[in-house]
Enzyme design. Structure first.
Site: not given
Ligand code: NDP
Length: 283
Positions: A53, A120, A97
């Site tokens: 990422k 997200d 994460q």
């Protein structure tokens, strides 16, 4: 022979567009869009995802920060990190994460991210908006799949769509996005009876199960579009999808390979969401 839907190529094109919009954003705002990724603990797969990422951010010209915390971090300590990022004007997107180490409730942590920085799209507010069909960030994997379908000129309107898997990050939002695109959608899961009868009806079949070669040729209609979300590794680390590619490909009209299908699109859509967050904040 099926058309191979090349996720790498679509991802490259999309990232070129993101790069261009990023330059325009920098010119106008005097700063780059910023993504902060928080990683807790040492999970090896998560370490790889986070590295990828950060690398993708660099490639398109974003500012990115990786905040590494030990597995023993307390909920309050993690919440105060998010609080700081929330107020940070250089950061447009915040991502924690997953999975988090035991003892940390992902729901509490994710819902502490302000929805406008929740790139997200896991915050309860964004999840609700997806359900209602309101404008919001879409979770990266389903969003990437919709982009691939659009790119290939595959219309969802009126199609029989079957999603195998009902997770909050893939199956459920995937079904919602297909529904909003006017597909007739069925969601299957581990309690589904006569799975094969249902998958055999699908014009568009999305497999998000997490079991290698789970979807076999006898479960697929001739001419179906097959989207394989699965990322399964065998004991030698070799990657395979949820679809028995070799045999299903002979029946499908279009299919995503693994690797090189859905996977590359997921990070690309994270970049797209971060850029959108930045553009929204400068309006
Ligand atoms: P989950 O484990 O959270 O969900 C799996 C789903 O499959 C569950 O809903 C489960 O049903 C269902 N399932 C399990 N067994 C069966 C069965 N025998 N018949 C029908 N349904 C079944 O996985 P995720 O959604 O997080 O991920 C799915 C796959 O996609 C994984 O391989 C993952 O690695 C991959 N993935 C890939 C991404 C990418 O970028 N390409 C991104 C995210 C995930 P139930 O709910 O009843 O348990």
């Amino acid at each position: 022979m099926a058309k191979i839907i090349d996720g790498r190529e679509i991802s490259r094109n999309t990232r070129e567009n993101i790069k261009k919009r990023t330059s325009e954003y920098v010119e106008k705002n005097g700063r780059a869009p910023g993504l902060a990724v928080v990683i807790v603990g040492e999970d090896p797969a998560s370490q790889i995802y986070v590295r990828n990422k950060a690398k993708a951010c660099e490639e398109v010209g974003f500012h990115s920060e990786v905040i590494r915390l030990p597995a023993e971090v307390t909920e309050n300590e993690l919440l105060s990190v998010i609080e700081k990022l929330k107020a940070d004007g250089k950061i447009d997107g915040i991502l924690v994460q997953l999975p988090l180490p035991r003892g940390l409730d992902p729901k509490v942590i994710i819902d502490a991210i302000p929805p406008e920085k929740d790139v997200d799209a896991f915050h309860v507010s964004n999840v609700g908006k997806i359900m209602l069909g309101e404008k919001c960030f879409h979770p990266c994997t389903p969003a990437g799949i919709m982009k691939m379908l659009e790119h290939e000129g595959i219309s969802v309107d009126g199609k029989e769509c079957v999603v195998v898997g009902r997770s909050n990050i893939v199956g459920k939002p995937m079904a919602m996005l297909l529904l909003h695109a006017n597909g007739t959608v069925t969601i299957c899961h581990s309690h589904t009876v006569n799975l094969k009868d249902i998958t055999s009806r699908a014009d568009i079949l999305v497999a998000a199960v997490g079991k290698s070669k789970f979807i076999t040729a006898d479960m697929v209609k001739d001419g179906a579009v097959i989207i394989d979300v699965g990322m399964n590794r065998d004991e030698n680390g070799k990657l395979s999808g949820d679809v028995d590619y070799e045999n299903v490909e002979k029946k499908a009209s279009a299919i995503t390979p693994v690797p090189g299908g859905v996977g590359p699109m997921t990070i690309t859509m994270l970049l797209e969401n971060t850029l959108l967050a930045a553009e929204n904040s400068s309006k």
